[in-house]
Design a protein around this motif. Structure first.
Motif: not given
Length: 298
Positions: A236-244
């Motif tokens: 989820a942290s990797r996805a959050a960074a990508l989406l940001a």
């Protein structure tokens, strides 16, 4: 006092919606909050405005814009173009480009390991989708690309009449449907992870009702505290960074095992649920991280 404008699908959000839950957190940060129905967007002599309970407001004058609803589907592109015409100095929680390209459930191109999704197909031809499933075999999920609340979701076996009938219903009138390989991990735990400002702010699990195809709370699912899972948190942290990086500062991720089933960037539920499960500070964490990410202030 800085002003945050929350654009929703109706003038007054219900108490359990994100727009209603975060207003107090904005106030505690010294911000004034306005809410308006996105369907009141209009252009007056080159200026985009909305109608609020206190009157007409120029969006170029607000300090933060947060789109939390699309309103009428027939005018979606008009509203996105009106928002895109705003001066670049007006920050959005989720950029207009992201609302246009990432609000549906299609896989994210070039996401790599940051956003792993099950095998997914999309078409407006029901027979073609059914043929894909039949050739591959196994169990599949059919759903509308921009649906919400678990509406229109069907789980069925390849080659079954149920899968073909569901595909025909979803593609009626030339609409697109998504065919996604079913993940057995949803039987272990399916979680809703809220992300804000490029990081995780909260997570809970959803237990589906007996016989239900979706675990959405509106479909009879039951929220429970999520188990500790470092692998899920890292994903989820990797996805959050990508989406940001792609203009999404707030979203809800549906995660099962090693998969992100979808990202919800328009008004994902979860704030009221996390508060009910005991996380009473989640709205404050969300607003703090959004203000830092979007405006550089707190």
């Amino acid at each position: 006092m800085p002003v945050a404008m929350l654009l929703t699908s109706k003038e007054r959000p219900q108490a359990d919606e994100t727009a209603a839950r975060v207003q107090g957190a904005f106030h505690r940060q010294g911000w004034h909050v306005e809410t308006a129905c996105i369907d009141t967007l209009a252009l007056d002599a080159g200026t985009t405005r909305v109608d609020t309970p206190r009157g007409r407001v120029r969006l170029a004058d607000v300090d933060l814009l947060w789109v939390l609803g699309f309103g009428r589907a027939a005018t979606f592109l008009d509203k996105m173009q009106l928002l895109a015409a705003l001066p670049a100095r007006v920050p959005f929680v989720n950029a207009v480009s992201a609302l246009l390209t990432l609000h549906a459930k299609y896989p994210i191109a070039d996401a790599g390991d940051a956003f792993p999704q099950p095998e997914t197909h999309a078409a407006h031809d029901a027979d073609a989708l059914a043929a894909v499933a039949r050739r591959a075999g196994g169990r599949w999920v059919l759903k509308p690309p921009a649906g919400s609340f678990g509406r229109g979701v069907t789980v069925a076996e390849a080659g079954s009449d149920r899968l073909l009938e569901a595909a025909r219903a979803l593609t009626e009138g030339g609409r697109y449907a998504l065919l996604q390989r079913w993940c057995p991990e949803v039987l272990q735990e399916e979680t809703r992870v809220l992300i804000a400002g490029g990081s995780v702010v909260g997570c809970y699990a959803r237990e589906r009702a007996a016989g239900a195809d979706a675990a959405n709370l509106s479909a009879g699912g039951r929220p429970v505290p999520a188990k500790e899972d470092p692998a899920r948190d890292a994903l989820a942290s990797r996805a959050a960074a990508l989406l940001a990086e792609r203009g999404v500062q707030f979203a809800g991720l549906d995660v099962a095992g090693p998969w992100i089933l979808e990202a919800n960037v328009i008004n994902p539920g979860g704030v009221a649920t996390l508060e009910a499960l005991g996380d009473v500070g989640v709205a404050d964490r969300i607003v703090e991280r959004l203000l830092t990410a979007c405006t550089g202030t707190r």
